[in-house]
Enzyme design. Structure first.
Site, PDB file in Angstrom:
ATOM      1  N   LYS A  92     -26.909  -1.903 -22.960  1.00 28.66           N
ATOM      2  CA  LYS A  92     -27.778  -1.444 -21.868  1.00 28.66           C
ATOM      3  C   LYS A  92     -27.009  -0.605 -20.853  1.00 28.66           C
ATOM      4  CE  LYS A  92     -29.287  -5.708 -20.707  1.00 28.66           C
ATOM      5  NZ  LYS A  92     -30.014  -6.748 -19.944  1.00 28.66           N
ATOM      6  N   LYS A 118     -24.748  -1.942 -18.872  1.00 25.35           N
ATOM      7  CA  LYS A 118     -24.589  -2.798 -17.697  1.00 25.35           C
ATOM      8  C   LYS A 118     -23.214  -3.470 -17.743  1.00 25.35           C
ATOM      9  CE  LYS A 118     -27.725  -5.576 -15.036  1.00 25.35           C
ATOM     10  NZ  LYS A 118     -29.087  -6.056 -14.979  1.00 25.35           N
TER      11      LYS A 118
HETATM   12  N1  CTP Z   1     -34.158 -10.924  -9.219  1.00 23.53           N
HETATM   13  C1  CTP Z   1     -34.911 -11.256  -8.072  1.00 23.53           C
HETATM   14  N2  CTP Z   1     -34.417 -10.938  -6.836  1.00 23.53           N
HETATM   15  C2  CTP Z   1     -33.232 -10.294  -6.702  1.00 23.53           C
HETATM   16  C3  CTP Z   1     -32.457  -9.972  -7.844  1.00 23.53           C
HETATM   17  C4  CTP Z   1     -32.954 -10.307  -9.100  1.00 23.53           C
HETATM   18  O1  CTP Z   1     -35.985 -11.813  -8.181  1.00 23.53           O
HETATM   19  N3  CTP Z   1     -32.816  -9.973  -5.497  1.00 23.53           N
HETATM   20  C5  CTP Z   1     -34.693 -11.243 -10.547  1.00 23.53           C
HETATM   21  C6  CTP Z   1     -34.924 -10.005 -11.412  1.00 23.53           C
HETATM   22  O2  CTP Z   1     -36.146  -9.395 -11.049  1.00 23.53           O
HETATM   23  C7  CTP Z   1     -34.926 -10.598 -12.798  1.00 23.53           C
HETATM   24  C8  CTP Z   1     -33.916 -11.769 -12.680  1.00 23.53           C
HETATM   25  O3  CTP Z   1     -33.758 -12.027 -11.274  1.00 23.53           O
HETATM   26  O4  CTP Z   1     -36.203 -11.105 -13.125  1.00 23.53           O
HETATM   27  C9  CTP Z   1     -32.569 -11.463 -13.309  1.00 23.53           C
HETATM   28  O5  CTP Z   1     -32.147 -10.226 -12.768  1.00 23.53           O
HETATM   29  P1  CTP Z   1     -30.735  -9.540 -12.987  1.00 23.53           P
HETATM   30  O6  CTP Z   1     -30.939  -8.159 -13.453  1.00 23.53           O
HETATM   31  O7  CTP Z   1     -29.832 -10.412 -13.735  1.00 23.53           O
HETATM   32  O8  CTP Z   1     -30.232  -9.537 -11.432  1.00 23.53           O
HETATM   33  P2  CTP Z   1     -29.938  -8.352 -10.438  1.00 23.53           P
HETATM   34  O9  CTP Z   1     -29.296  -8.955  -9.233  1.00 23.53           O
HETATM   35  O10 CTP Z   1     -31.171  -7.525 -10.223  1.00 23.53           O
HETATM   36  O11 CTP Z   1     -28.834  -7.529 -11.231  1.00 23.53           O
HETATM   37  P3  CTP Z   1     -28.543  -5.965 -11.303  1.00 23.53           P
HETATM   38  O12 CTP Z   1     -28.206  -5.510  -9.915  1.00 23.53           O
HETATM   39  O13 CTP Z   1     -27.375  -5.844 -12.254  1.00 23.53           O
HETATM   40  O14 CTP Z   1     -29.796  -5.309 -11.849  1.00 23.53           O
END
Ligand code: CTP
Length: 154
Positions: A46, A48
């Site tokens: 992805k 990431k």
């Molecule tokens: N999520 C959430 N609130 C946040 C961050 C994440 O509700 N502030 C939710 C995302 O919408 C998803 C889940 O947690 O359903 C896992 O998200 P993930 O992508 O692992 O976390 P992120 O912090 O958004 O990571 P990244 O910045 O790498 O996208």
């Protein structure tokens, strides 16, 4: 009454309050919560970059009180099979994914819940670079300035 199963997917790198709230909200939609944690290989696919290994990310998620089972997320395509084999009633994600998984609606309920504001793994990773190189006194002083500014604008 038959128990209801909820499933959600994510990377959960540098586990934070937004992740916890998402999982707690997810559990409210059923009795059993399954979390599919993205493997290191899938994250690479992805594009990431993660700081914490899959083994540790999944161990942390598995030990969150509201989580009943952790499985691995290896591909974009596995969701329909997971929903069928785990007899999932509700598929749930944060609303940054709104609309992206509506194609699963013929298999189960699809729900998007509000994200927690102002925090993400990406943001945490970015802030680390500055955090380690700036002296603690400067950071504390910056917070003092922010507090003063906030007071002035209230
Ligand atoms: N999520 C959430 N609130 C946040 C961050 C994440 O509700 N502030 C939710 C995302 O919408 C998803 C889940 O947690 O359903 C896992 O998200 P993930 O992508 O692992 O976390 P992120 O912090 O958004 O990571 P990244 O910045 O790498 O996208």
């Amino acid at each position: 009454m038959e128990s209801k199963t909820v499933i959600t997917y994510g990377t959960f790198d540098m586990f934070h309050i937004g992740h916890l709230k998402l999982l707690q909200r997810a559990k409210e939609y059923g009795d059993k919560l399954i979390v599919a944690v993205s493997t290191d290989e899938f994250n690479e696919q992805k594009g990431k970059k993660t700081l914490i290994s899959f083994a540790q990310r999944s161990e942390i998620v598995a030990n969150i009180k509201c989580v009943d089972e952790v499985i691995s997320e290896n591909s974009w395509e596995q969701k329909p099979d997971d929903i069928k084999s785990y007899k999932v009633n509700t598929f749930l994600m944060g609303d940054d994914w709104k609309g992206k998984f509506d194609y699963l609606e013929n298999l189960c309920n699809v729900v998007y819940v509000p994200r927690t504001e102002k925090i993400s793994s990406t943001q945490l990773k970015k802030s680390l670079i500055n955090f380690t190189s700036i002296p603690k006194e400067d950071i504390l002083r910056a917070f003092e300035v922010i507090e003063v500014l906030k007071r002035d604008f209230e």
